[in-house]
Design a protein around this motif. Structure first.
Motif, PDB file in Angstrom:
ATOM      1  N   MET A  39       0.828  -1.300   0.008  1.00 11.24           N
ATOM      2  CA  MET A  39      -0.064   0.011  -0.138  1.00 11.24           C
ATOM      3  C   MET A  39       0.836   1.372   0.151  1.00 11.24           C
ATOM      4  N   LEU A  40       1.860   1.171   0.644  1.00 10.24           N
ATOM      5  CA  LEU A  40       2.831   2.253   0.615  1.00 10.24           C
ATOM      6  C   LEU A  40       3.513   2.861  -0.723  1.00 10.24           C
ATOM      7  N   VAL A  41       3.743   1.592  -1.380  1.00 10.55           N
ATOM      8  CA  VAL A  41       4.109   1.765  -2.662  1.00 10.55           C
ATOM      9  C   VAL A  41       3.415   2.494  -3.688  1.00 10.55           C
ATOM     10  N   LEU A  42       1.827   2.186  -3.694  1.00 15.85           N
ATOM     11  CA  LEU A  42       0.971   2.833  -4.243  1.00 15.85           C
ATOM     12  C   LEU A  42       0.760   4.177  -3.868  1.00 15.85           C
ATOM     13  N   ARG A  43       0.771   4.318  -2.738  1.00 17.13           N
ATOM     14  CA  ARG A  43       0.752   6.003  -2.242  1.00 17.13           C
ATOM     15  C   ARG A  43       1.866   6.750  -2.630  1.00 17.13           C
ATOM     16  N   SER A  44       2.967   6.131  -2.643  1.00 16.16           N
ATOM     17  CA  SER A  44       4.263   6.889  -2.986  1.00 16.16           C
ATOM     18  C   SER A  44       4.157   7.021  -4.657  1.00 16.16           C
ATOM     19  N   VAL A  45       3.830   6.072  -5.713  1.00 18.28           N
ATOM     20  CA  VAL A  45       3.552   6.356  -6.847  1.00 18.28           C
ATOM     21  C   VAL A  45       2.552   7.220  -7.389  1.00 18.28           C
ATOM     22  N   ALA A  46       1.474   7.221  -6.767  1.00 16.38           N
ATOM     23  CA  ALA A  46       0.352   8.264  -6.766  1.00 16.38           C
ATOM     24  C   ALA A  46       0.833   9.759  -6.443  1.00 16.38           C
ATOM     25  N   LEU A  47       1.717   9.918  -5.322  1.00 15.12           N
ATOM     26  CA  LEU A  47       2.261  11.093  -5.151  1.00 15.12           C
ATOM     27  C   LEU A  47       3.232  11.664  -6.044  1.00 15.12           C
ATOM     28  N   PHE A  48       4.126  10.610  -6.605  1.00 20.19           N
ATOM     29  CA  PHE A  48       5.098  11.319  -7.585  1.00 20.19           C
ATOM     30  C   PHE A  48       4.183  11.507  -8.918  1.00 20.19           C
ATOM     31  N   LEU A  49       3.310  10.745  -9.184  1.00 14.72           N
ATOM     32  CA  LEU A  49       2.310  11.193 -10.333  1.00 14.72           C
ATOM     33  C   LEU A  49       1.641  12.605 -10.175  1.00 14.72           C
ATOM     34  N   LEU A  50       1.210  12.779  -9.004  1.00 15.18           N
ATOM     35  CA  LEU A  50       0.427  14.054  -8.606  1.00 15.18           C
ATOM     36  C   LEU A  50       1.826  15.239  -8.522  1.00 15.18           C
ATOM     37  N   ALA A  51       2.742  14.973  -8.092  1.00 23.83           N
ATOM     38  CA  ALA A  51       3.959  16.027  -8.372  1.00 23.83           C
ATOM     39  C   ALA A  51       4.315  16.287  -9.506  1.00 23.83           C
ATOM     40  N   ALA A  52       4.212  15.068 -10.454  1.00 24.68           N
ATOM     41  CA  ALA A  52       4.609  15.394 -11.735  1.00 24.68           C
ATOM     42  C   ALA A  52       3.663  16.516 -12.424  1.00 24.68           C
ATOM     43  N   LEU A  53       2.661  16.086 -12.290  1.00 17.07           N
ATOM     44  CA  LEU A  53       1.401  16.874 -12.760  1.00 17.07           C
ATOM     45  C   LEU A  53       1.476  18.272 -12.512  1.00 17.07           C
ATOM     46  N   ALA A  54       1.680  18.625 -11.119  1.00 12.00           N
ATOM     47  CA  ALA A  54       1.866  19.797 -10.533  1.00 12.00           C
ATOM     48  C   ALA A  54       3.122  20.694 -11.231  1.00 12.00           C
ATOM     49  N   ALA A 113       5.483  16.968  -2.669  1.00  6.70           N
ATOM     50  CA  ALA A 113       6.664  15.955  -2.408  1.00  6.70           C
ATOM     51  C   ALA A 113       6.752  15.734  -0.984  1.00  6.70           C
ATOM     52  N   THR A 114       6.470  16.797   0.230  1.00  4.75           N
ATOM     53  CA  THR A 114       6.560  16.554   1.273  1.00  4.75           C
ATOM     54  C   THR A 114       5.720  15.332   1.913  1.00  4.75           C
ATOM     55  N   LEU A 115       4.910  14.881   1.171  1.00  2.00           N
ATOM     56  CA  LEU A 115       3.917  13.657   1.514  1.00  2.00           C
ATOM     57  C   LEU A 115       4.411  12.504   1.533  1.00  2.00           C
ATOM     58  N   GLN A 116       5.481  12.389   0.816  1.00  2.00           N
ATOM     59  CA  GLN A 116       5.956  10.981   0.326  1.00  2.00           C
ATOM     60  C   GLN A 116       6.430  10.210   1.725  1.00  2.00           C
ATOM     61  N   PRO A 117       6.055   8.949   1.939  1.00  2.00           N
ATOM     62  CA  PRO A 117       6.481   8.115   3.076  1.00  2.00           C
ATOM     63  C   PRO A 117       7.757   7.936   3.366  1.00  2.00           C
ATOM     64  N   ASP A 118       8.577   8.063   2.486  1.00  2.00           N
ATOM     65  CA  ASP A 118      10.051   8.088   2.724  1.00  2.00           C
ATOM     66  C   ASP A 118      10.549   9.253   3.512  1.00  2.00           C
ATOM     67  N   GLY A 172      16.712  13.621  -0.103  1.00  2.00           N
ATOM     68  CA  GLY A 172      17.484  13.782  -1.120  1.00  2.00           C
ATOM     69  C   GLY A 172      17.176  12.327  -2.104  1.00  2.00           C
ATOM     70  N   ARG A 173      16.747  11.229  -1.283  1.00  2.00           N
ATOM     71  CA  ARG A 173      16.205  10.209  -2.148  1.00  2.00           C
ATOM     72  C   ARG A 173      15.012  10.457  -2.923  1.00  2.00           C
ATOM     73  N   ILE A 174      13.977  11.254  -2.251  1.00  2.00           N
ATOM     74  CA  ILE A 174      12.694  11.387  -2.828  1.00  2.00           C
ATOM     75  C   ILE A 174      13.158  12.386  -4.148  1.00  2.00           C
ATOM     76  N   LEU A 175      13.996  13.400  -4.037  1.00  2.00           N
ATOM     77  CA  LEU A 175      14.110  14.246  -5.170  1.00  2.00           C
ATOM     78  C   LEU A 175      14.858  13.848  -6.066  1.00  2.00           C
ATOM     79  N   ALA A 176      15.959  12.796  -5.757  1.00  2.00           N
ATOM     80  CA  ALA A 176      16.301  12.075  -6.914  1.00  2.00           C
ATOM     81  C   ALA A 176      15.691  11.218  -7.567  1.00  2.00           C
TER      82      ALA A 176
END
Length: 109
Positions: free
Chosen positions: A1-16, A51-56, A60-64
Motif C-alpha cells: 500500500m505504501l508503494v501505491l501511495r508513493s507512486v500516486a504522489l509522484f504522479l501528482l507531483a509530476a502533474l503539478a 513532495a513532502t507527503l512521500q512516505p520516505d 535527497g532520495r525523494i528528489l533524486a
C-alpha cells in the motif's frame, strides 16, 4: 500500500511541476499573460508541498527519484499537450530513468 501511495504522489507531483512549468512557459513564451504565469507559480508551489507527503523520510532520495519521474512525465506531457513525437531514444531514456526510480525508492534496504 505504501508503494501505491508513493507512486500516486509522484504522479501528482509530476502533474503539478510539469503543468506549472508549462503554464509559466505559456504565459511568458506564448504571451498569454500574468494569469497563466500566476497559475503556473501556484502549481509549482503545490509540487513542493506534494513532495513532502512521500512516505520516505529522506529528502535527497525523494528528489533524486522524482527526477526520473520528471523525465518520463515531461515526455508524456509533450506528447499529450504539445503533439511532441518522441523517438526510440526518448523512450529508452525514460525507461532507464523509471528503472532508476524503482531502484532508488523501492529496493529492499
Amino acid at each position: 500500500m505504501l508503494v501505491l501511495r508513493s507512486v500516486a504522489l509522484f504522479l501528482l507531483a509530476a502533474l503539478a511541476e510539469i503543468g506549472g512549468a508549462w503554464l509559466v512557459w505559456q504565459g511568458v513564451r506564448e504571451q498569454r499573460g500574468l494569469v497563466w504565469i500566476g497559475a503556473g507559480i501556484l502549481a509549482l508551489g503545490a509540487y513542493g508541498f506534494v513532495a513532502t507527503l512521500q512516505p520516505d523520510a529522506h529528502f535527497g532520495r525523494i528528489l533524486a527519484a522524482y527526477g526520473g519521474v520528471f523525465v518520463a512525465g515531461s515526455l508524456a506531457w509533450g506528447m499529450v499537450v504539445d503533439g511532441f513525437r518522441p523517438d526510440r531514444f526518448d523512450y529508452l531514456g525514460a525507461a532507464v530513468c523509471l528503472l532508476g526510480v524503482g531502484l532508488i525508492m523501492y529496493a529492499p534496504r
